[in-house]
Structure formats: C-alpha cells, structure tokens
Design an enzyme around this catalytic site. Structure first.
Site, PDB file in Angstrom:
ATOM      1  N   ASP A 165       0.845  -1.281  -0.150  1.00 55.23           N
ATOM      2  CA  ASP A 165      -0.136  -0.029  -0.035  1.00 55.23           C
ATOM      3  C   ASP A 165       0.819   1.314  -0.112  1.00 55.23           C
ATOM      4  O   ASP A 165       0.599   2.234   0.969  1.00 55.23           O
ATOM      5  CB  ASP A 165      -1.080   0.038   1.113  1.00 55.23           C
ATOM      6  CG  ASP A 165      -1.811  -1.293   1.405  1.00 55.23           C
ATOM      7  OD1 ASP A 165      -2.048  -1.911   0.245  1.00 55.23           O
ATOM      8  OD2 ASP A 165      -1.919  -1.795   2.535  1.00 55.23           O
ATOM      9  N   GLU A 220     -11.253   0.597  -3.710  1.00 55.06           N
ATOM     10  CA  GLU A 220     -10.756   0.909  -2.432  1.00 55.06           C
ATOM     11  C   GLU A 220      -9.462   1.648  -3.065  1.00 55.06           C
ATOM     12  O   GLU A 220      -9.101   1.833  -3.913  1.00 55.06           O
ATOM     13  CB  GLU A 220     -10.343  -0.336  -1.709  1.00 55.06           C
ATOM     14  CG  GLU A 220      -9.518  -1.292  -2.459  1.00 55.06           C
ATOM     15  CD  GLU A 220      -9.303  -2.328  -1.703  1.00 55.06           C
ATOM     16  OE1 GLU A 220      -9.162  -2.542  -0.554  1.00 55.06           O
ATOM     17  OE2 GLU A 220      -8.938  -3.453  -2.421  1.00 55.06           O
TER      18      GLU A 220
END
Length: 545
Positions: free
Chosen positions: A14, A187
């Site tokens: 991420d 997302e």
C-alpha cells in the site's frame, strides 16, 4: 541506471509516495506490527533508505487487541502548507460484516517528527487519503464500507471536506463521487489535480491475482461526473500470469523535479511447488506484498499510461535527475549485536512498543521476558523483522534456563497468530532436562515435531545456537552447542504456509508477510527471561545454492 523492482522487498504494501524538494518518501502499511507506518526515503527512486517509523508510541497508535492483519491500513502521506500530513486507519475487525476502522490525522513540520497527537476523523471506511485542492480546500477521500448483507461491502469512494482550521471533517459535505466498475471492491483512492482535471486513482478487484488500479477523471468533484480511462486498467497483472511481478494495483502517483511521472504500487512475487500450475493458483507470496515503481507517460488525450504496458516492467527507466544515497549492490543482510539501547529500525513488535513489559537491552544482550504465547493478540514477547529475500539464513545465540514445559524461548518464523513455526528451548519434566523442540502452528493446528525425541541439551551447556535456513519453497532449523558444529533438525517445513495466499484460504486477514525473529513465552505467568546474544540475517544468492 534502472529502477529494479521491487524497490522495497518483503512486506511493504500500500505505498503512498510523495516528493518534497528533491527527496521522495514512501509510507507503507504495517498492520498489527509496531511501530506503525514503515517509512523510506530516496533521492533517485532507485536507492531507498529506511527511516524510523512514524507511529512510534502508544499516544500515536494503540493496537492492543487488534486482530492479525488489523491495525494500520494504507497510510496516506502528503505535504502541504509547509508540513507533512499523515492519514491512517486503525482497523479493529477484519472478518465478518463490520470493519470498525477508525481514521486518524497527524501532522509534523519534519518527516522525522515529532508528530502531533492524532485527531479522530471518522469511521466511514478504510484507505483514507487527504487531497489538498489548489483553491486551499482539503478533502478526505476514502473507501466506503457497507455492512448490509444485500449490498456489496465496497460501496464506492466518499469525499468529505476537512475544515482547514479545526482539522475536523464537515459531515454535511459528504458525498460518494465514484461507485467503481463491475469488477467491484473499489478501494485505495488517491485524488490529484493535473492540467485542470481531477484524476481519481483507485484499486479494485481485491488484493490478489485479479488486483488492478483504474483511473477516472472529471473537471469537477460532482458525483457521477468521473469518466473511466478508456482501454485496459491503468495497471494490472491479471492477464500477465507469467510476469515476475503480480498483484500490482493499489498505490499512488508522484512527479520528479523534471516533471517525469512514476507510480508506486504494491506487488507480489509468487513461486509455486513443482507439482502446481503457475497460472491457477499462481503460487505463494511468502515475502508478502512488496512495493514496485513503474514509469508513467501521458497519452494524447491526457490519460496516464504505464510505460511498457499495463503489466509493468521489472527494470524501469530511472529519472533524469537524482543523486543516489549509495551505489552499493542492494542486500538487506544485517547483524545486530544489541550494542545500542535503542532497537534498530528493522525490528518490530506485535501491537505495542518494546518496553520493559516485553524486555530490554543490557550489556550487549537482548533480554526477552516470558509473556503470552505466539497465538495471543495481546502481550507477546516477539521481536521480528521481514523476510526480504527468498533465500537466507538467520542465526542467534540464546541462554535460557526453563523449569517447566510451559516455558519456551527461541527462533521464530511468523506470519500471524495462527501461522508460525519455531525452534526453541523448553523443559522436559519426564527427563528433568532442558531440551530443543521444533513446532508449527498451521491454521491453529499445533504440531510438536520431536515430542518424546526432543533433543537433550548437555548439562554443561549454557548457550545454544539456533539457525533457520529459508530456501524459497521450504525452510528448516539447525542447532549447535558450540556455535561451530551444526546439526540439522530433519524436518523440512513448507514455506507456503507463511504466505498471504495460503492464509487467505481460511481468513479474512491475509495482508502482511513472513517475519523472522526472537521470542520468549512463559505460560506459567512468572515471566522467565531469555537472553539473546545477537541476531544475524544473511541473504543468499539463489544462483549459488
């Protein structure tokens, strides 16, 4: 000079990348591992230096009781108004209909801190990022969680204005600006304003083989106005199963001082057993989700495109400008003789800081107090660092004097509370001797491999040396009573059990990666300490094995 992917090997998912002046910074998720938010810097996008983690105190993050793969998700790093801004989620539930994640904001004038006491923003969804618009307004952009069983749980991308003075969200401004495509699971949003357009980068398809990143744009922030980029997804490896990098998607965009553009993404490098297909399933990512960088060019219609195609490249053209930190060949081997009272930046603990509750360093020795088992999500005396190569040896020397079979200390390979193995010293009440045992927890099925044949430690032997030898597909343990003559424990363990892809078969929390470290357990509750002399992590060249 080329950028060699992955740039951050091992569990570094991420990525949130920014540039401040001529320095780049990447912040990565750390989940239940403390301190929270792993941070690297670079001058050229090729060479990266590990900095102290940002959330380094309980005042900044309290993960007590967080489930495995809960905790710090998708931190977003930005720079505006002369300071650094960090938005992060603390996720309290990873399975079931609810997520119960809390989003926080902290700021600092300097990347090295101090960071302000976090302000609670909301709990709408995870993967929140902060967008600083050119008109001075600020917005929180985030995934939206929907617990209703008749809806998709990923209910679009929500935008909420942040009051620049109070640093509080304005709930009345909240709106869903993008619903995603039929691929679902939208997302990881990041919003940018470039050449008069708002560009929304968002991940979708889940964080495994079908993972991808899409781009949509609009001239305004009006709901329903965003138009998806034509053609294939911006980046994905769903249709490149033979490529060395997989799972690319969730990430963020950065430009260089020379106005070149790059995209940092999570990625995985799977391997497979010889009797398995390399396509379905694609294999086992024991190093977890790592960080890659791809170069980006803008087409004639001002859409961003990955250089080399949407599958990306292993060797990526580096920026025209940049000064390297170092020209040494990258190798993450390290030796820690515990000569400093402060732990080096590679070490992490579970959910809480390394304090006297867990242990301390004294006289060039690491002392770990016996605490709860490795299956606990509360007080665990485990000091661990990432697997950053497919082949390595990790060695330690331990002094330990247990008087109960409930007391154990040794060398651990760890994924989460349900998936780990270790070689350890314990006590055999049948023989009244200290012994060596090897055990594995496989989805909470605990197996002691040696049992009545546990290796007896000689009476005059105060110190024992342990080694784990990881060889990509499998790993094993060794021991020595003098540090020179080594004996292999004749048990080969399947490394796949310590991979995201194995854990995801039975769990909703499969987001970290394999770790190796030192642990002390005392289920009697008397906190018997174990003394570790050093830790030596040595990466090996696969070609030489």
């Amino acid at each position: 000079m080329k950028i060699k992917n992955p740039i951050l090997p091992g569990f570094n998912p991420d990525p949130s990348i920014i540039r401040v002046g001529n320095t780049y910074y990447i912040a990565n998720s750390t989940f239940e591992w403390f301190p929270g938010v792993r941070l690297h810097s670079s001058k050229d996008l090729v060479h990266w230096k590990l900095l102290p983690s940002i959330l380094d105190s309980k005042e900044l993050i309290d993960m007590t009781g967080d489930p495995s793969s809960g905790g710090v998700w998708a931190p977003d790093l930005s720079y505006a108004d002369g300071k650094f801004w960090l938005v992060f989620s603390d996720v309290k539930v990873v399975e079931g209909p609810f997520k119960d994640c809390i989003n926080y904001l902290t700021t600092a004038d300097n990347i090295m801190g101090p960071w302000s006491k976090p302000i609670k923003l909301d709990a709408t969804g995870f993967d929140a990022s902060l967008f600083h618009d050119t008109d001075g307004k600020k917005y929180l952009v985030q995934q939206t969680w929907d617990q209703r069983e008749y809806k998709n749980t990923f209910n679009g991308i929500t935008l909420t204005e942040l009051d620049s003075n109070s640093l509080r969200l304005l709930p009345q401004t909240r709106k869903v600006i993008y619903k995603g495509t039929d691929v679902k699971v939208v997302e990881g949003p990041h919003l940018y304003k470039i050449n008069g357009y708002y560009y929304l980068f968002a991940a979708q398809g889940g964080t495994s083989w079908s993972h991808q990143e899409i781009v949509a744009r609009s001239k305004s922030l009006v709901p329903g106005s965003f138009v998806i980029e034509p053609g294939a997804p911006f980046i994905t490896n769903f249709d490149t199963p033979d490529f060395g990098l997989q799972k690319q998607g969730h990430g963020s965009l950065v430009n260089t001082p020379d106005d070149e553009w790059y995209y940092a993404s999570l990625c995985g490098r799977p391997w497979h057993h010889k009797n398995e297909s390399s396509w379905d399933p694609r294999g086992w990512c024991t190093l977890g989700r790592e960080t890659s960088i791809q170069k980006v060019e803008w087409d004639s219609e001002n859409w961003p495109r990955i250089v080399g195609g949407h599958g990306g490249l292993i060797n990526v053209p580096s920026p025209k400008v940049g000064t390297a930190y170092s020209t040494k060949k990258r190798n993450n081997s390290r030796y820690d003789g515990f000569s400093s009272s402060r732990l080096d930046n590679e070490w992490q603990t579970l959910r809480q800081p390394f304090t006297d509750k867990l242990g301390y360093i004294k006289g060039n020795k690491l002392i770990l107090k016996g605490n709860q088992s490795l299956s606990s999500i509360f007080d665990v005396s485990l000091l661990a660092s990432r697997w950053q190569a497919f082949n390595f040896d990790a060695t330690t020397k331990i002094k330990y004097d247990p008087y109960s079979y409930q007391q154990m200390a040794g060398l651990v390979n760890f994924y989460n509370d349900k998936h780990y193995s270790w070689i350890f010293i314990t006590y055999d009440e049948q023989t009244n001797h200290k012994v060596i045992e090897v055990a594995q927890n496989d989805n909470n099925v605990y197996t002691s491999f040696l049992k009545e044949k546990a290796i007896e430690i000689p009476e005059n032997c105060e110190d024992v040396w342990f080694k784990t030898c990881v060889r990509k597909y499998h790993y094993y343990y060794m021991y020595s009573f003098d540090g020179k003559n080594w004996q292999k424990v004749p048990i080969d363990l399947d490394a796949a059990i310590l991979s995201d892809d194995y854990v995801m078969q039975t769990s909703g929390g499969f987001f970290t990666g394999a770790m190796v470290g030192l642990a002390s357990v005392d289920c009697t509750g008397f906190e018997l300490p174990a003394e570790f002399d050093y830790f030596d992590y040595k990466e090996l060249d696969e070609k030489l094995l």
